[in-house]
Design a protein around this motif. Structure first.
Motif, short mmCIF file in Angstrom:
data_model
loop_
_atom_site.label_atom_id
_atom_site.label_comp_id
_atom_site.label_asym_id
_atom_site.label_seq_id
_atom_site.Cartn_x
_atom_site.Cartn_y
_atom_site.Cartn_z
N GLY A 192 0.80 -1.22 0.00
CA GLY A 192 0.00 0.00 0.00
C GLY A 192 0.83 1.27 0.00
O GLY A 192 0.31 2.36 -0.15
N ASP A 193 2.15 1.12 0.17
CA ASP A 193 3.05 2.29 0.20
C ASP A 193 4.07 2.16 -0.93
O ASP A 193 4.04 2.90 -1.90
CB ASP A 193 3.73 2.39 1.56
N SER A 194 4.97 1.19 -0.81
CA SER A 194 5.98 0.97 -1.84
C SER A 194 6.58 -0.43 -1.66
O SER A 194 6.94 -0.81 -0.55
CB SER A 194 7.09 2.02 -1.73
N LEU A 195 6.65 -1.19 -2.74
CA LEU A 195 7.33 -2.48 -2.75
C LEU A 195 8.45 -2.42 -3.77
O LEU A 195 8.24 -1.99 -4.91
CB LEU A 195 6.35 -3.61 -3.11
N ARG A 196 9.64 -2.86 -3.38
CA ARG A 196 10.82 -2.78 -4.23
C ARG A 196 11.43 -4.17 -4.45
O ARG A 196 11.57 -4.94 -3.50
CB ARG A 196 11.87 -1.88 -3.59
N LEU A 197 11.77 -4.45 -5.71
CA LEU A 197 12.56 -5.63 -6.03
C LEU A 197 14.02 -5.21 -5.91
O LEU A 197 14.47 -4.29 -6.59
CB LEU A 197 12.26 -6.14 -7.44
N ARG A 198 14.74 -5.89 -5.01
CA ARG A 198 16.13 -5.53 -4.73
C ARG A 198 17.03 -6.74 -4.95
O ARG A 198 16.58 -7.88 -4.95
CB ARG A 198 16.27 -5.00 -3.31
N GLN A 199 18.32 -6.45 -5.14
CA GLN A 199 19.33 -7.50 -5.29
C GLN A 199 20.52 -7.18 -4.40
O GLN A 199 21.03 -6.05 -4.41
CB GLN A 199 19.78 -7.62 -6.75
N ASP A 200 20.95 -8.20 -3.62
CA ASP A 200 22.14 -8.04 -2.78
C ASP A 200 23.38 -7.91 -3.66
O ASP A 200 23.54 -8.66 -4.62
CB ASP A 200 22.35 -9.27 -1.87
N VAL A 201 24.28 -6.96 -3.31
CA VAL A 201 25.52 -6.80 -4.07
C VAL A 201 26.75 -7.15 -3.24
O VAL A 201 27.84 -7.31 -3.78
CB VAL A 201 25.66 -5.38 -4.66
N ASP A 202 26.58 -7.27 -1.92
CA ASP A 202 27.69 -7.73 -1.08
C ASP A 202 27.12 -8.34 0.20
O ASP A 202 25.91 -8.34 0.42
CB ASP A 202 28.68 -6.59 -0.77
N GLN A 203 27.97 -8.87 1.02
CA GLN A 203 27.51 -9.52 2.25
C GLN A 203 27.48 -8.55 3.43
O GLN A 203 27.31 -8.97 4.58
CB GLN A 203 28.38 -10.73 2.57
N GLN A 204 27.60 -7.27 3.16
CA GLN A 204 27.52 -6.25 4.21
C GLN A 204 26.14 -5.59 4.26
O GLN A 204 25.96 -4.59 4.93
CB GLN A 204 28.59 -5.16 3.99
N GLY A 205 25.19 -6.12 3.52
CA GLY A 205 23.84 -5.57 3.53
C GLY A 205 23.56 -4.55 2.45
O GLY A 205 22.51 -3.92 2.46
#
Length: 197
Positions: free
Chosen positions: A139-152
């Motif tokens: 209802g606000d915002s949904l994002r498709l994300r991808q990890d690029v490192d193991q630091q978050g």
């Protein structure tokens, strides 16, 4: 002509038996698990499709799950991500056998309205570089994300205004019943055609 008549009788008997068997099975085995599908479409053409299940006899009106480990009510949840050309990016079993695999998992569902709401975070969550995940607030915002490192650190590939669709998966017994009654209708139509010949 006689062979067609025999076939029609056999088909009608088989369809009747199938319908009766489905009715008996449904009466003796009431549905416990309910399966639902969900789908998300990003503004740039990326998408997510998935499914989840829970025991409808024990679930409360609001199911809220988060983090890794045993879930309270959710039995399973899987999700697959697709790029704008519908090429698969990744598939994840976030919850399997009532256990979440993700520290970041967030899920809220209203069983009475069959809608998702609030914080939502599904998919990867194991810290592997390249994992995909859908994160945000419905209802606000949904994002498709991808990890690029193991630091978050992660990048946003696509997003939308928080819209996500949920639909109930038809129960197998209901589908078998409909098929059995359809077969009865076909058998009846064949019988009428033979009688008019």
């Amino acid at each position: 002509m006689m062979m067609k008549n025999i076939f029609t009788k056999i088909a009608a008997i088989a369809a009747t038996s199938a319908a009766f068997s489905v009715a008996v099975a449904a009466a003796n085995n009431p549905a416990q698990a309910i399966d639902l599908n969900f789908s998300w479409q990003g503004d740039a053409g990326y998408s997510a499709i998935g499914s989840f299940s829970y025991d409808e006899t024990t679930a409360p009106t609001i199911i809220s799950e988060s983090g890794s480990g045993a879930t309270n009510f959710l039995q399973s949840l899987n999700v697959s991500f697709l790029d704008p050309s519908n090429n698969p990016l990744g598939t994840y079993n976030t919850v399997s056998g009532g256990v979440s695999q993700s520290d970041f998992f967030a899920f809220n569902f209203d069983t009475s309205t069959q809608t998702l709401f609030g914080p939502f975070d599904v998919a990867g969550g194991t810290g592997v570089i390249g994992e995909y995940f859908l994160q945000g607030t419905i209802g606000d915002s949904l994002r498709l994300r991808q990890d690029v490192d193991q630091q978050g650190t992660s990048i946003t590939l696509d997003q939308n205004s928080g819209s996500i669709q949920v639909s109930k998966v038809p129960e197998p017994a209901s589908m078998l019943g409909l098929l059995a009654f359809a077969a009865l209708g076909v058998g009846s139509s064949l019988k009428k055609k033979q009688a008019s010949c």
